[in-house]
Write a protein that holds these residues in place. Structure first.
Motif, short mmCIF file in Angstrom:
data_model
loop_
_atom_site.label_atom_id
_atom_site.label_comp_id
_atom_site.label_asym_id
_atom_site.label_seq_id
_atom_site.Cartn_x
_atom_site.Cartn_y
_atom_site.Cartn_z
N ARG A 104 53.76 3.05 18.41
CA ARG A 104 53.15 3.30 19.60
C ARG A 104 54.13 4.18 20.28
O ARG A 104 53.89 4.62 21.61
CB ARG A 104 53.26 1.75 20.63
CG ARG A 104 52.72 0.58 19.92
CD ARG A 104 51.14 0.65 20.65
NE ARG A 104 50.50 -0.66 19.70
CZ ARG A 104 50.33 -1.70 20.36
NH1 ARG A 104 50.57 -1.90 21.81
NH2 ARG A 104 49.50 -2.69 20.03
N PRO A 161 54.65 -2.74 20.85
CA PRO A 161 53.84 -3.40 19.95
C PRO A 161 53.70 -4.77 20.05
O PRO A 161 54.74 -5.43 20.56
CB PRO A 161 54.33 -3.08 18.54
CG PRO A 161 55.22 -1.98 18.65
CD PRO A 161 55.45 -1.90 20.05
N GLU A 162 52.71 -5.59 19.92
CA GLU A 162 52.63 -6.97 19.86
C GLU A 162 53.43 -8.03 19.19
O GLU A 162 53.88 -8.83 19.54
CB GLU A 162 51.03 -7.38 19.78
CG GLU A 162 50.70 -8.70 20.25
CD GLU A 162 51.13 -9.04 21.97
OE1 GLU A 162 51.46 -10.15 22.16
OE2 GLU A 162 50.91 -8.06 22.47
N ALA A 163 53.68 -7.53 18.03
CA ALA A 163 54.37 -8.10 17.05
C ALA A 163 56.09 -7.96 17.58
O ALA A 163 56.60 -7.12 17.95
CB ALA A 163 54.54 -7.43 15.75
N ASP A 164 56.54 -9.19 18.01
CA ASP A 164 57.82 -9.63 18.45
C ASP A 164 57.97 -8.75 19.92
O ASP A 164 59.10 -8.25 20.47
CB ASP A 164 58.83 -8.87 17.55
CG ASP A 164 60.10 -9.81 17.61
OD1 ASP A 164 60.07 -10.85 18.05
OD2 ASP A 164 61.27 -9.55 16.87
N PHE A 165 56.85 -8.96 20.89
CA PHE A 165 56.86 -8.11 21.89
C PHE A 165 57.96 -8.51 22.90
O PHE A 165 58.61 -7.62 23.50
CB PHE A 165 55.49 -8.45 22.57
CG PHE A 165 55.31 -7.78 24.14
CD1 PHE A 165 55.03 -6.48 24.07
CD2 PHE A 165 55.67 -8.79 24.99
CE1 PHE A 165 55.00 -5.94 25.35
CE2 PHE A 165 55.40 -7.85 26.34
CZ PHE A 165 55.11 -6.69 26.71
N GLY A 203 58.06 1.41 17.71
CA GLY A 203 57.27 1.46 16.69
C GLY A 203 55.88 2.60 16.82
O GLY A 203 56.25 3.63 16.98
N HIS A 243 60.90 -9.69 22.53
CA HIS A 243 62.24 -9.22 21.90
C HIS A 243 62.42 -7.70 22.40
O HIS A 243 63.22 -7.08 22.70
CB HIS A 243 62.49 -9.74 20.54
CG HIS A 243 63.68 -8.84 19.86
ND1 HIS A 243 64.68 -9.28 20.20
CD2 HIS A 243 63.84 -7.90 19.04
CE1 HIS A 243 65.82 -8.38 19.58
NE2 HIS A 243 65.06 -7.65 19.03
N ARG A 244 61.24 -6.87 21.90
CA ARG A 244 61.27 -5.62 21.85
C ARG A 244 61.28 -5.29 23.35
O ARG A 244 62.34 -4.33 23.86
CB ARG A 244 59.87 -5.00 21.46
CG ARG A 244 59.69 -5.00 19.80
CD ARG A 244 58.56 -4.56 19.64
NE ARG A 244 58.12 -4.59 17.87
CZ ARG A 244 58.21 -3.87 17.07
NH1 ARG A 244 58.60 -2.52 17.33
NH2 ARG A 244 57.87 -4.02 15.83
N ARG A 285 52.09 -3.33 27.77
CA ARG A 285 51.50 -3.94 26.50
C ARG A 285 50.85 -2.94 25.65
O ARG A 285 50.66 -3.02 24.46
CB ARG A 285 50.25 -4.93 26.85
CG ARG A 285 50.63 -6.21 27.77
CD ARG A 285 51.23 -6.95 26.44
NE ARG A 285 51.80 -8.24 27.12
CZ ARG A 285 52.37 -8.99 26.33
NH1 ARG A 285 52.50 -8.99 24.90
NH2 ARG A 285 52.64 -10.29 26.91
#
Length: 73
Positions: free
Chosen positions: A71, A11-15, A69, A17-18, A7
């Motif tokens: 991170r 990144p939380e956006a589209d976690f 990203g 899938h990523r 976590r």
């Protein structure tokens, strides 16, 4: 998915899938150059690489960086 370190580094956006894409990249490299083992029902996975395994291809590294990203640090 619930591991705090994941976590933090994904990144939380589209976690979801990523995370899936990162696992596919990492495990694909390990499968090609080392050993990958899975438990029944995919409850656990181990990926082992020998010390002399090659680095991932530059395009794979680019994908990894993009998926992490901001991170990536």
């Amino acid at each position: 998915m619930h591991y705090p370190w994941m976590r933090y580094v994904v990144p939380e956006a589209d976690f979801t899938h990523r995370l899936r894409q990162l696992q596919l990249l990492y495990l694909g490299h390990a499968h090609e150059h080392g050993v990958v083992g899975v438990t029944e029902h995919l409850a656990g996975v181990v990926a082992l690489l020998p010390p002399d395994a090659p680095e991932p291809a530059p395009e794979v590294v680019e994908q990894i960086v993009a998926l992490h990203g901001d991170r990536i640090h």
